[in-house]
Design an enzyme around this catalytic site. Structure first.
Site, PDB file in Angstrom:
ATOM      1  N   HIS A   1       4.410  12.952  -6.390  1.00 27.70           N
ATOM      2  CA  HIS A   1       5.573  13.642  -5.802  1.00 27.70           C
ATOM      3  C   HIS A   1       6.659  13.985  -6.833  1.00 27.70           C
ATOM      4  CE1 HIS A   1       3.763  12.351  -2.054  1.00 27.70           C
ATOM      5  NE2 HIS A   1       3.802  11.113  -2.448  1.00 27.70           N
TER       6      HIS A   1
ATOM      7  N   SER B   1       3.008  17.991  -8.188  1.00 22.51           N
ATOM      8  CA  SER B   1       3.260  17.108  -7.057  1.00 22.51           C
ATOM      9  C   SER B   1       1.935  16.779  -6.382  1.00 22.51           C
ATOM     10  CB  SER B   1       4.210  17.768  -6.056  1.00 22.51           C
ATOM     11  OG  SER B   1       4.697  16.779  -5.170  1.00 22.51           O
TER      12      SER B   1
ATOM     13  N   SER C   1       6.527  17.677  -0.830  1.00 23.14           N
ATOM     14  CA  SER C   1       7.374  16.588  -1.331  1.00 23.14           C
ATOM     15  C   SER C   1       8.240  16.942  -2.532  1.00 23.14           C
ATOM     16  CB  SER C   1       6.497  15.378  -1.678  1.00 23.14           C
ATOM     17  OG  SER C   1       5.614  15.700  -2.732  1.00 23.14           O
TER      18      SER C   1
ATOM     19  N   ASP D   1      -1.497   9.851  -7.623  1.00 25.57           N
ATOM     20  CA  ASP D   1      -0.956   9.271  -6.388  1.00 25.57           C
ATOM     21  C   ASP D   1      -1.768   9.844  -5.232  1.00 25.57           C
ATOM     22  OD1 ASP D   1       0.454   8.451  -4.170  1.00 25.57           O
ATOM     23  OD2 ASP D   1       2.416   9.021  -4.938  1.00 25.57           O
TER      24      ASP D   1
ATOM     25  N   GLU E   1      -1.343   5.146  -7.910  1.00 24.57           N
ATOM     26  CA  GLU E   1      -0.111   4.677  -7.277  1.00 24.57           C
ATOM     27  C   GLU E   1      -0.296   4.085  -5.877  1.00 24.57           C
ATOM     28  OE1 GLU E   1       2.982   4.679  -8.412  1.00 24.57           O
ATOM     29  OE2 GLU E   1       4.331   4.863  -6.713  1.00 24.57           O
TER      30      GLU E   1
ATOM     31  N   ASN F   1      -0.995   0.090  -7.198  1.00 28.76           N
ATOM     32  CA  ASN F   1      -0.547  -0.243  -5.836  1.00 28.76           C
ATOM     33  C   ASN F   1      -0.521  -1.743  -5.596  1.00 28.76           C
ATOM     34  OD1 ASN F   1       0.089   0.668  -2.999  1.00 28.76           O
ATOM     35  ND2 ASN F   1      -1.729  -0.586  -2.625  1.00 28.76           N
TER      36      ASN F   1
ATOM     37  N   LYS G   1       4.789  -3.565  -6.504  1.00 30.53           N
ATOM     38  CA  LYS G   1       4.626  -2.223  -5.945  1.00 30.53           C
ATOM     39  C   LYS G   1       4.427  -2.340  -4.431  1.00 30.53           C
ATOM     40  CE  LYS G   1       3.140   1.952  -4.804  1.00 30.53           C
ATOM     41  NZ  LYS G   1       2.712   2.314  -3.443  1.00 30.53           N
TER      42      LYS G   1
ATOM     43  N   ASP H   1       7.696  -1.180  -2.556  1.00 29.94           N
ATOM     44  CA  ASP H   1       7.710   0.259  -2.241  1.00 29.94           C
ATOM     45  C   ASP H   1       7.181   0.503  -0.822  1.00 29.94           C
ATOM     46  OD1 ASP H   1       6.117   2.739  -1.960  1.00 29.94           O
ATOM     47  OD2 ASP H   1       6.466   3.153  -4.063  1.00 29.94           O
ATOM     48  N   ASN H   2       5.953  -0.008  -0.558  1.00 22.81           N
ATOM     49  CA  ASN H   2       5.321   0.300   0.725  1.00 22.81           C
ATOM     50  C   ASN H   2       6.128  -0.282   1.893  1.00 22.81           C
ATOM     51  OD1 ASN H   2       3.549   0.717  -1.408  1.00 22.81           O
ATOM     52  ND2 ASN H   2       1.722   0.234  -0.240  1.00 22.81           N
TER      53      ASN H   2
ATOM     54  N   CYS I   1       9.619   2.283   2.669  1.00 26.15           N
ATOM     55  CA  CYS I   1       9.436   2.936   3.978  1.00 26.15           C
ATOM     56  C   CYS I   1      10.524   2.507   4.955  1.00 26.15           C
ATOM     57  CB  CYS I   1       8.042   2.639   4.535  1.00 26.15           C
ATOM     58  SG  CYS I   1       6.746   3.437   3.554  1.00 26.15           S
TER      59      CYS I   1
ATOM     60  N   HIS J   1      -0.864   8.422   3.650  1.00 26.83           N
ATOM     61  CA  HIS J   1      -0.951   9.401   2.558  1.00 26.83           C
ATOM     62  C   HIS J   1      -1.452  10.786   2.970  1.00 26.83           C
ATOM     63  CE1 HIS J   1      -0.689  10.507  -1.623  1.00 26.83           C
ATOM     64  NE2 HIS J   1      -1.798  11.194  -1.441  1.00 26.83           N
TER      65      HIS J   1
ATOM     66  N   HIS K   1      11.391   7.422  -1.036  1.00 29.46           N
ATOM     67  CA  HIS K   1      12.067   6.138  -1.219  1.00 29.46           C
ATOM     68  C   HIS K   1      13.224   6.275  -2.204  1.00 29.46           C
ATOM     69  CE1 HIS K   1       8.529   4.867   0.757  1.00 29.46           C
ATOM     70  NE2 HIS K   1       7.877   4.302  -0.227  1.00 29.46           N
TER      71      HIS K   1
ATOM     72  N   SER L   1       8.053   0.353  -8.727  1.00 29.84           N
ATOM     73  CA  SER L   1       6.725   1.003  -8.737  1.00 29.84           C
ATOM     74  C   SER L   1       6.453   1.647 -10.086  1.00 29.84           C
ATOM     75  CB  SER L   1       6.664   2.114  -7.677  1.00 29.84           C
ATOM     76  OG  SER L   1       7.033   1.623  -6.432  1.00 29.84           O
TER      77      SER L   1
ATOM     78  N   GLN M   1       3.844   1.582 -13.314  1.00 25.41           N
ATOM     79  CA  GLN M   1       3.088   2.759 -13.794  1.00 25.41           C
ATOM     80  C   GLN M   1       3.151   2.864 -15.309  1.00 25.41           C
ATOM     81  OE1 GLN M   1       0.949   4.815 -12.802  1.00 25.41           O
ATOM     82  NE2 GLN M   1       1.114   5.013 -10.579  1.00 25.41           N
TER      83      GLN M   1
END
Ligand code: NAD
Ligand code: ADE
Length: 507
Positions: A75, A98, A103, A156, A219, A244, A249, A253-254, A258, A364, A428, A436, A440
């Site tokens: 993204h 992206s 996104s 990703d 990701e 991930n 991460k 992140d998840n 969210c 996703h 996010h 995250s 990476q």
């Protein structure tokens, strides 16, 4: 659909854009105002991304990514721009696209292309791409010119990885990809671009490509799943790092990402009051848990669906009702899919929902909600699609009788069934993306230094690096850690400086 024999210069399908364009970027808006806005937001983000800024400092002299050509399919947001410029500062030459048609933040793309100190980044991305443009962008970002491939990929969802693998497999079979065999619209576009590349470049293009790629860092949950499937069927062509499943991460992140960006998206898209409404979240994994927390914050009445008894029991302990989607159809107001699976909300479900129910997906891919089924109903006149604004659509059923005055009812679909938090909001926030993306960068450094010793496998980063990522973010919160004494460390069997947990610990 074009079936003409493609050349390098021939436009790809309806894009009007040359298959191998040689362009150094393609974005929506490179105006001074877009660049200024993007740069100011990048500066704000940098302040909230201490992990990435610390890596810039740590590796300022050694530049561990020097010599790497990194292609990113992730993204194109403000937060991603900070990642891209970090990779660049560590010495990499990068190109970006992206991983979702909705996104891109166009001002982020503008600032990245304009760059700092005349060091602009080739970006191929804009908000609201067609699928044909999306795959064209992916091809441009993959190609450094003269058929030179990236040495490393940041993926990703696995689309860049998939394009290379699929192209390679058709070359092995000596077959021309045939879009008429595709199961869906997107697959047809993928097969068409691979067919055009084969027509233009012959049967060794993706072989040479795959040889140049040393590794990929992935990701997201769905992309990682695709990689493990390739390990299982022995078709993985380069080593992979599963970002991930770094704890810093997926458990941040998840979940917390969210928790921020789901309701942000629903509110920006609809402005509807969430409080007191009945909402159902399909899937109570990491993303589902964050989504439920977000809706709870608004005092919605929440139920979830699950297939996994462990997650269902967790939901019960959290005071949630665990039901099936079918049970929610008559009287729920908001439907959210968060499974990474397909066919979660069908066209038949949507025909039975109450008037003006909101339907969206935070997983996703766009096949959690049966958008293809709805599109087919458009052709038969059973439903009308009315654009309220980009990425917000009313779908009005013509033959149902539970709408206003006994007529057809409507539902509101967000982001055309694609990732709602990135389609209808800006994804996010920076702080969680810093965790995250610090993973990476560490994964890219590991691949740059060790790819060949990993083999055709998927690995995760070691726990001491996971702990390092967390540590880099503690100062933001004024955290004061307790220090283990030597005696305590040996009593619980860990090092004084970590790692503090065994590999099997689940957090
Ligand atoms: P996860 O595996 O932790 O959770 C998915 C859950 O869905 C699991 O508990 C699984 O049992 C459940 N599930 C599977 N099929 C189901 C079905 N038919 N009905 C009900 N439940 C079902 O995965 P996750 O990390 O939560 O990721 C979910 C999706 O979100 C993935 O596609 C991932 O790539 C994506 N993701 C999106 C974002 C974002 O910003 N939008 C961020 C991270 C991950
Ligand atoms: N995934 C979720 N939110 C994101 C963001 N802000 N930038 C990049 N990827 C994301």
């Amino acid at each position: 659909m074009s079936t003409a024999i493609a050349t390098i210069e021939a436009p790809f399908m309806s894009t009007g854009l040359p298959l191998f364009s040689g362009y150094d970027h393609k974005i929506a808006d490179l105006s001074e105002e877009a660049i200024r806005f993007g740069r100011k937001e990048i500066e704000l983000a940098e302040h909230e991304m201490p992990g990435l800024m610390a890596l810039r400092e740590e590796f300022a002299e050694t530049k561990p990514l020097e010599g790497a050509r990194i292609m990113g399919s992730l993204h194109m947001t403000i937060q991603t721009a900070v990642l891209m410029e970090t990779l660049q500062d560590l010495g990499a030459d990068i190109r970006w696209v992206s991983c979702n048609i909705f996104s891109t933040q166009d001002h982020a793309a503008a600032a990245a292309v304009a760059g700092r100190n005349n060091n602009g980044i080739p970006v191929f991305a804009w908000k609201g791409e067609t699928l044909e443009e999306y795959w064209w962008c992916t091809l441009q970002a993959l190609n450094w010119g003269d058929d030179v491939a990236p040495t490393l990929i940041v993926d990703d969802g696995g689309d860049a990885t998939m394009l290379i693998h699929l192209g390679y497999e058709y070359e092995v079979k000596g077959e021309r990809p045939d879009p008429s065999t595709a199961d869906n619209e997107e697959e047809a576009v993928v097969l068409q671009i691979l067919a055009d590349v084969q027509d233009a470049k012959g049967l060794r293009y993706w072989h040479q490509f795959a040889e140049m790629v040393r590794g990929v860092s992935e990701e997201t949950t769905t992309g990682v799943h695709r990689l493990y499937q390739r390990v299982e069927d022995k078709s993985l062509l380069f080593p992979a790092i599963n970002v991930n499943d770094s704890v810093t991460k997926s458990k941040f992140d998840n979940v917390y990402g969210c928790r921020h960006s789901l309701v942000d998206a629903i509110m920006r898209a609809t402005d509807v009051m969430i409080s007191g409404k009945r909402a159902i979240v399909c899937g109570f994994g990491d993303v589902g848990k964050g989504s439920v927390d977000a809706l709870r914050g608004q005092q919605a009445k929440i139920s979830i669906t699950e297939i996994d008894p462990i997650c269902a029991l967790q939901a019960s302990m959290a005071g949630l009702d665990v039901i099936t989607v079918e049970k929610a159809l008559d009287d729920f107001d908001i439907f959210i899919t968060a499974t990474g699976n397909k066919d979660i909300i069908t066209a038949d479900h949507m025909m039975r929902m109450k008037h003006n129910a909101i339907v969206c997906n935070i997983g996703h891919f766009d096949n959690e909600i049966d958008m293809a089924g709805l599109e087919a109903m458009l052709d038969t006149g059973d439903v009308q699609k009315i654009e309220i604004k980009p990425q917000v659509h009313e779908w009005r059923f013509t033959n149902t009788t539970h709408g206003p005055n006994g007529g057809g009812h409507s539902i509101i679909i967000l982001a055309e069934g694609r990732l709602v938090n990135l389609g209808c909001a800006t994804g996010h926030p920076s702080l969680v993306m810093s965790a995250s993306f610090t993973n990476q960068v560490l994964a890219q450094i590991d691949l740059q230094e060790n790819a060949e010793s990993i083999g055709m496998k998927v690995i995760t980063l070691p726990k001491h690096l996971d702990e390092k990522v967390a540590r880099l973010h503690l100062a933001k919160y004024g955290v004061e850690l307790t220090k283990l004494t030597n005696d305590q460390a040996s009593y619980i069997g860990v090092g004084q400086e970590g790692p503090y947990k065994p590999g099997h610990y689940r957090y």
